[in-house]
Enzyme design. Structure first.
Site, short mmCIF file in Angstrom:
data_model
loop_
_atom_site.label_atom_id
_atom_site.label_comp_id
_atom_site.label_asym_id
_atom_site.label_seq_id
_atom_site.Cartn_x
_atom_site.Cartn_y
_atom_site.Cartn_z
CE1 TYR A 163 -3.49 -2.61 5.45
CE2 TYR A 163 -2.69 -0.45 4.79
CZ TYR A 163 -3.31 -1.65 4.48
OH TYR A 163 -3.76 -1.86 3.20
CG HIS A 172 -10.05 2.88 2.22
ND1 HIS A 172 -10.18 1.52 2.10
CD2 HIS A 172 -8.82 3.08 2.74
CE1 HIS A 172 -9.08 0.92 2.52
NE2 HIS A 172 -8.23 1.85 2.91
CB SER A 179 -0.88 -0.03 1.25
OG SER A 179 -1.38 1.25 1.52
CB SER A 180 0.30 4.70 -1.24
OG SER A 180 -0.98 4.87 -0.67
CB CYS A 181 -0.22 3.63 4.22
SG CYS A 181 -0.23 1.89 4.61
CE LYS A 237 -1.15 -4.53 3.34
NZ LYS A 237 -1.55 -5.67 2.51
N1 LIG Z 1 -8.62 -0.78 -0.51
C1 LIG Z 1 -7.61 0.05 -0.74
O1 LIG Z 1 -7.80 1.30 -0.90
C2 LIG Z 1 -6.21 -0.48 -0.84
C3 LIG Z 1 -5.92 -1.82 -0.67
N2 LIG Z 1 -4.61 -2.26 -0.75
C4 LIG Z 1 -4.26 -3.66 -0.54
O2 LIG Z 1 -4.92 -4.48 -1.49
C5 LIG Z 1 -5.23 -5.75 -0.90
C6 LIG Z 1 -6.70 -6.04 -1.06
O3 LIG Z 1 -7.45 -5.01 -0.43
P1 LIG Z 1 -9.03 -4.91 -0.59
O4 LIG Z 1 -9.47 -5.77 -1.71
O5 LIG Z 1 -9.38 -3.49 -0.55
O6 LIG Z 1 -9.53 -5.57 0.77
P2 LIG Z 1 -10.95 -6.19 1.13
O7 LIG Z 1 -11.19 -5.87 2.56
O8 LIG Z 1 -11.97 -5.77 0.14
O9 LIG Z 1 -10.74 -7.75 0.96
C7 LIG Z 1 -9.85 -8.43 1.77
C8 LIG Z 1 -10.03 -9.91 1.58
O10 LIG Z 1 -9.13 -10.55 2.45
C9 LIG Z 1 -9.72 -11.71 2.94
N3 LIG Z 1 -9.24 -11.97 4.30
C10 LIG Z 1 -9.14 -11.11 5.34
N4 LIG Z 1 -8.70 -11.75 6.43
C11 LIG Z 1 -8.52 -13.05 6.07
C12 LIG Z 1 -8.10 -14.19 6.76
N5 LIG Z 1 -7.75 -14.15 8.06
N6 LIG Z 1 -8.05 -15.36 6.07
C13 LIG Z 1 -8.39 -15.42 4.77
N7 LIG Z 1 -8.78 -14.37 4.06
C14 LIG Z 1 -8.86 -13.19 4.71
C15 LIG Z 1 -11.22 -11.48 2.96
O11 LIG Z 1 -11.83 -12.71 2.68
P3 LIG Z 1 -13.41 -13.06 2.93
O12 LIG Z 1 -14.18 -12.12 2.06
O13 LIG Z 1 -13.55 -14.45 2.48
O14 LIG Z 1 -13.68 -12.85 4.39
C16 LIG Z 1 -11.41 -10.43 1.88
O15 LIG Z 1 -11.97 -10.99 0.72
C17 LIG Z 1 -4.77 -5.67 0.55
O16 LIG Z 1 -3.50 -6.22 0.68
C18 LIG Z 1 -4.70 -4.19 0.81
O17 LIG Z 1 -3.78 -3.89 1.80
C19 LIG Z 1 -3.60 -1.38 -1.03
C20 LIG Z 1 -3.83 -0.06 -1.22
C21 LIG Z 1 -5.16 0.50 -1.13
C1 LIG Z 2 -5.11 3.25 1.22
C2 LIG Z 2 -4.72 3.74 2.58
O1 LIG Z 2 -5.84 4.35 3.22
C3 LIG Z 2 -5.72 4.74 4.55
O2 LIG Z 2 -5.24 6.05 4.63
P1 LIG Z 2 -6.08 7.31 4.20
O3 LIG Z 2 -5.87 7.58 2.77
O4 LIG Z 2 -5.75 8.45 5.11
O5 LIG Z 2 -7.57 6.79 4.49
P2 LIG Z 2 -9.04 7.17 4.16
O6 LIG Z 2 -9.41 6.78 2.79
O7 LIG Z 2 -9.87 6.57 5.24
O8 LIG Z 2 -9.15 8.77 4.34
C4 LIG Z 2 -8.62 9.68 3.43
C5 LIG Z 2 -8.97 11.09 3.85
O9 LIG Z 2 -10.38 11.29 3.72
C6 LIG Z 2 -10.91 11.92 4.87
N1 LIG Z 2 -12.34 11.63 5.03
C7 LIG Z 2 -13.34 12.54 4.94
N2 LIG Z 2 -14.53 11.96 5.18
C8 LIG Z 2 -14.27 10.64 5.40
C9 LIG Z 2 -15.11 9.55 5.71
O10 LIG Z 2 -16.33 9.65 5.83
N3 LIG Z 2 -14.49 8.33 5.85
C10 LIG Z 2 -13.13 8.17 5.70
N4 LIG Z 2 -12.60 6.92 5.84
N5 LIG Z 2 -12.31 9.22 5.44
C11 LIG Z 2 -12.87 10.43 5.30
C12 LIG Z 2 -10.01 11.40 5.98
O11 LIG Z 2 -10.10 12.21 7.14
C13 LIG Z 2 -8.64 11.45 5.30
O12 LIG Z 2 -8.13 12.76 5.34
C14 LIG Z 2 -4.80 3.92 5.39
O13 LIG Z 2 -5.34 3.94 6.70
C15 LIG Z 2 -4.59 2.58 4.82
O14 LIG Z 2 -5.77 1.83 4.83
C16 LIG Z 2 -4.16 2.66 3.41
O15 LIG Z 2 -3.36 1.88 2.98
#
Ligand SMILES: NC(=O)C1=CN([C@@H]2O[C@H](COP(=O)(O)OP(=O)(O)OC[C@H]3O[C@@H](n4cnc5c(N)ncnc54)[C@H](OP(=O)(O)O)[C@@H]3O)[C@@H](O)[C@H]2O)C=CC1
Ligand SMILES: C[C@H]1O[C@H](OP(=O)(O)OP(=O)(O)OC[C@H]2O[C@@H](n3cnc4c(=O)[nH]c(N)nc43)[C@H](O)[C@@H]2O)[C@@H](O)[C@@H](O)C1=O
Length: 315
Positions: A137, A180, A108-110, A141
């Site tokens: 987190y 998010h 992730s970008s974090c 990562k």
């Molecule tokens: N969402 C975002 O904005 C970003 C995501 N990423 C990365 O991309 C990847 C996917 O993220 P995203 O699709 O958003 O996540 P989701 O939360 O949508 O999906 C995560 C998946 O992980 C599975 N999972 C979680 N815990 C377990 C476990 N203990 N055992 C088996 N499976 C598990 C879940 O399975 P089930 O449904 O079967 O419970 C689920 O389908 C992650 O590595 C995340 O860090 C990176 C940058 C940004």
């Molecule tokens: C992909 C990356 O995403 C996460 O980081 P983040 O980008 O800071 O997360 P975010 O999407 O939740 O928020 C982005 C911005 O948006 C604002 N904001 C406004 N209103 C709402 C609101 O209603 N909900 C949320 N969640 N944020 C809000 C919030 O205050 C912040 O300024 C990591 O924890 C980690 O998960 C990771 O890897």
């Protein structure tokens, strides 16, 4: 990857995993291996080992993780560090033990320091302190990245790691506390319009973020599986940033909400900017295709379908 290769998509029901599953299916891959977290808890090393021994996957997309937005990350630090360390440790190690040909880990970008110069280059990893709202987190990562690099160095495993920016799309999590920002805003503006009251957003609206559609992210993952084998991590971004306040305006337009917006400034802003430098990915020959406004329409259509809102009723 051969079209009949055994490909394990860990996390196939999540936003990214389901997009990878769609992309592979569309290309005709016919030996895809999937398990829900109920069927196989990837934190359980013995069960992960048994699954790898039985199935012997040839390729692995590691898209299973404990994932959430800024509030989930800052309020559930133990779950974010434990789950992610355990999932990665088990999957990466078993991939080595059972001779997986190639594994792609999603970071992730974090992972980059809070005060990184912008746009963030891959070499900025571990050059400064992390953003406190997601350090647990991020540490997990970073450990995942280091495992891929260590197993490549010691055992010659072809394990690579992609660092996507903030993602959105179908199968996103729309829980208002744990999601998010983009999913939260789609839901908040949808409900504000339905209920005739202003939405409350978090923070100041000034942080800048970059947003990539999950289908573009999946395409990037497949592209890297085919074209990239290197210890260096790879940024996967959209190439443009937008403030949260500008995003709110765009989401309001897509949803059709015309009214006030309240900001809860007691909620954290997180990183002030988070723009990826994607010149290495571009030089390899990959660029994203889905413009943000089009992607937002797609994500909103998916959300409306989930809540059972017909276009006639909701617009
Ligand atoms: N969402 C975002 O904005 C970003 C995501 N990423 C990365 O991309 C990847 C996917 O993220 P995203 O699709 O958003 O996540 P989701 O939360 O949508 O999906 C995560 C998946 O992980 C599975 N999972 C979680 N815990 C377990 C476990 N203990 N055992 C088996 N499976 C598990 C879940 O399975 P089930 O449904 O079967 O419970 C689920 O389908 C992650 O590595 C995340 O860090 C990176 C940058 C940004
Ligand atoms: C992909 C990356 O995403 C996460 O980081 P983040 O980008 O800071 O997360 P975010 O999407 O939740 O928020 C982005 C911005 O948006 C604002 N904001 C406004 N209103 C709402 C609101 O209603 N909900 C949320 N969640 N944020 C809000 C919030 O205050 C912040 O300024 C990591 O924890 C980690 O998960 C990771 O890897």
């Amino acid at each position: 990857m051969d079209k009949h290769a055994r490909i394990f998509i860990a996390g196939h029901r999540g936003m990214v995993g389901s997009a990878i599953l769609r992309a592979l299916t569309k290309r005709g891959y016919d030996n895809l291996v999937v398990r829900t977290s109920k069927e196989l808890d990837l934190r359980d090393n013995a069960r992960v080992a048994a699954m790898f021994a039985e199935v012997k996957p040839e390729y692995v997309f590691l898209a299973a993780a404990k994932v959430g937005g800024i509030l989930a990350n800052s309020t559930l630090p133990a779950e974010f560090i434990y789950d992610n360390l355990a999932i990665q440790t088990n999957v990466v190690h078993q991939a080595y033990v059972h001779g997986v040909k190639k594994l792609l880990l999603l970071g992730s970008s974090c992972i980059y320091p809070r005060d990184s110069p912008q746009p963030m280059k891959e070499e900025y990893l571990l050059t400064g302190p992390l953003e406190p709202t997601n350090e647990w987190y991020a540490v997990a990562k970073i450990a995942g990245i280091k495992m891929c690099q260590a197993y490549r160095r010691q055992y010659g495993c072809d394990f690579i790691a992609a660092m996507p920016t903030n993602l959105y799309g179908p199968n996103d999590n729309f829980d208002l506390q744990h999601s998010h920002v983009l999913a939260a805003l789609l839901r908040r503006f949808h409900e504000a319009r339905e209920e005739g009251r202003p939405p409350t957003l978090w923070g100041t609206g000034t942080p800048r973020r970059e947003f990539l559609h999950a289908d573009d992210c999946a395409e990037a993952c497949l592209f890297l599986m085919d074209h990239y084998s290197d210890p260096m991590i790879m940024n996967v971004g959209a190439g443009a940033e937008i403030t949260i306040a500008e995003l709110a305006t765009m989401v309001a337009e897509v949803v059709g909400y015309r009214g006030d917006i309240h900001w809860d400034r007691t909620k954290p802003d997180g990183m002030p900017r988070k723009l990826m430098d994607c010149s290495r990915m571009t030089a390899l020959g990959w660029t994203p295709r889905i413009p943000l406004r089009e992607g937002l329409k797609d994500a909103y259509a998916w959300y409306r379908q989930q809540v059972g809102a017909t276009p006639e009723r909701s617009l």
